[in-house]
Motif scaffolding. Structure first.
Motif: not given
Length: 405
Positions: A79-83, A65-72, A152-160
């Motif tokens: 960014q509006a879809w992934i966040a 599922m993470i692979f799918m989200a990253h491919a998208d 990073i795409a979701a603008r969550k630098p601490d999580d990154a």
């Protein structure tokens, strides 16, 4: 293309006619080849949302599922879809199973049923299941790596930062505990000495093999051949191409015998199967997009067209034709098609990009080759290890590159 059409009739990706439901691994492979036919992301997204609500049981299917989200993200840059989907993805890393050193541990039920490695079960190359499973941990590591990028795409630098730290910690343990010091290749698990194709092909595909061990891992994989299913073949081919082993990968795609796509074609099918042959899975579907690995390997690795920035703002063009004598590709993208044409007899590469797309170009070459654009030598660096000429400047629009000695 027919395989994709046959498994998208339901509005979401289905794993074939027998069950007609989405599975995460099937869906990711379907997504990759669907993008090679049609850049529209909507069906992949609908399948993703369906599977987040109705997940299936295999261990390694969750990280898909993470692979799918990253491919998208790489396909659309949306960014509006992934966040809003990022937080729900965190459970797909399987980190709740991690011990102190970061490696995942499987209980008895997971070892006996959930840890799938490959499917059907006869396609596992004698894999030995242990509490610390190399394939499971390879998927965990790849999930951590991609979650760092998605953060990073979701603008969550601490999580990154957190995911990158988890990745580095777990990778160190993965390489220390799961590589056999005597053979230099990966074992199936921490408490076994057995080394299967799968314990090595997945780490190679995910970039987890230390540089000092790569030659031995690649040699082992090439020696084992196609001792895996049509599903694992996706990652087997990716790993070989990522290491520049284009001829070995091409040979597997063009192979004779019943473990090959040629066998499917010679059997009269126009759609890829769930397994190499009925004898490997008597109840197989004769319509399964996870058997369509060449559908995305051809554009991504033989034509060599892949996005390097989200939304195809920048792409890599790094063809690997191996023994082929010509190449003609039209690769769909959200910004328009990318065209690549080459003839070995002239060694001229003709590339046409859609508006707004910049490309980095890496071409198979010899040390004596020079790259000429409009009759003038352009700056390029020769990569001795990979046998490639890397053009230093980015290119857009239409460009014709001649390699001369």
């Amino acid at each position: 293309r027919y395989s994709i059409k046959a498994t998208t009739f339901a509005g979401v990706y289905v794993d074939g006619d027998r069950e007609r439901i989405p599975y995460e691994a099937d869906a990711y492979l379907n997504q990759l080849s669907h993008y090679a036919c049609d850049p529209d992301p909507l069906m992949a997204r609908d399948t993703y949302d369906h599977l987040m609500k109705q997940p299936t049981w295999p261990t390694e299917w969750a990280p898909h599922m993470i692979f799918m989200a990253h491919a998208d993200w790489m396909q659309t840059g949306d960014q509006a879809w992934i966040a809003p989907r990022f937080e729900a993805l965190k459970k797909k890393t399987l980190s709740e199973r991690a011990r102190a050193d970061g490696l995942l541990v499987s209980n008895d039920k997971q070892q006996k049923r959930d840890d799938i490695v490959d499917w059907p079960t006869t396609e596992r190359d004698g894999y030995v299941f242990t509490p610390v499973n190399t394939v499971v941990n390879a998927f965990h590591l790849r999930a951590l790596q991609l979650m760092s990028e998605l953060a990073i795409a979701a603008r969550k630098p601490d999580d990154a930062k957190s995911y990158q730290q988890q990745y580095q910690k777990t990778l160190a343990a993965f390489q220390e505990k799961l590589i056999d010091p005597q053979t230099g290749i990966f074992k199936d698990g921490e408490s076994t000495k057995h080394s299967s194709l799968h314990a090595n092909l997945f780490p190679l595909a995910f970039g987890l093999v230390p540089e000092k061990n790569r030659d031995r891992v690649v040699a082992f994989i090439k020696q084992r051949g196609m001792r895996c299913s049509v599903y694992a073949a996706q990652y087997l081919l990716e790993g070989l191409y990522e290491q520049g082993e284009a001829q070995a990968a091409l040979d597997l795609m063009l192979a004779d015998g019943d473990r090959s796509w040629k066998h499917m074609l010679n059997s009269g099918t126009t759609i890829t199967w769930e397994a190499w042959d009925n004898k490997y899975k008597p109840n197989q579907d004769w319509n399964h997009a996870w058997g369509a690995a060449p559908g995305n390997i051809l554009p991504r690795y033989i034509a060599g067209v892949r996005p390097t920035k989200a939304g195809w703002a920048e792409i890599l063009i790094a063809p690997q034709p191996a023994s082929l004598t010509s190449l003609l590709a039209k690769v769909p993208s959200p910004r328009g098609p990318v065209h690549v044409k080459w003839e070995k007899s002239t060694n001229v590469w003709q590339i046409a990009l859609p508006s707004g797309v910049s490309s980095r170009i890496s071409l198979p070459a010899t040390e004596n080759n020079k790259a000429l654009v409009q009759g003038k030598v352009v700056p390029a660096t020769f990569d001795q290890a990979k046998g490639r000429l890397v053009l230093q400047n980015p290119y857009n629009g239409t460009v014709s590159i001649t390699l001369q000695k």
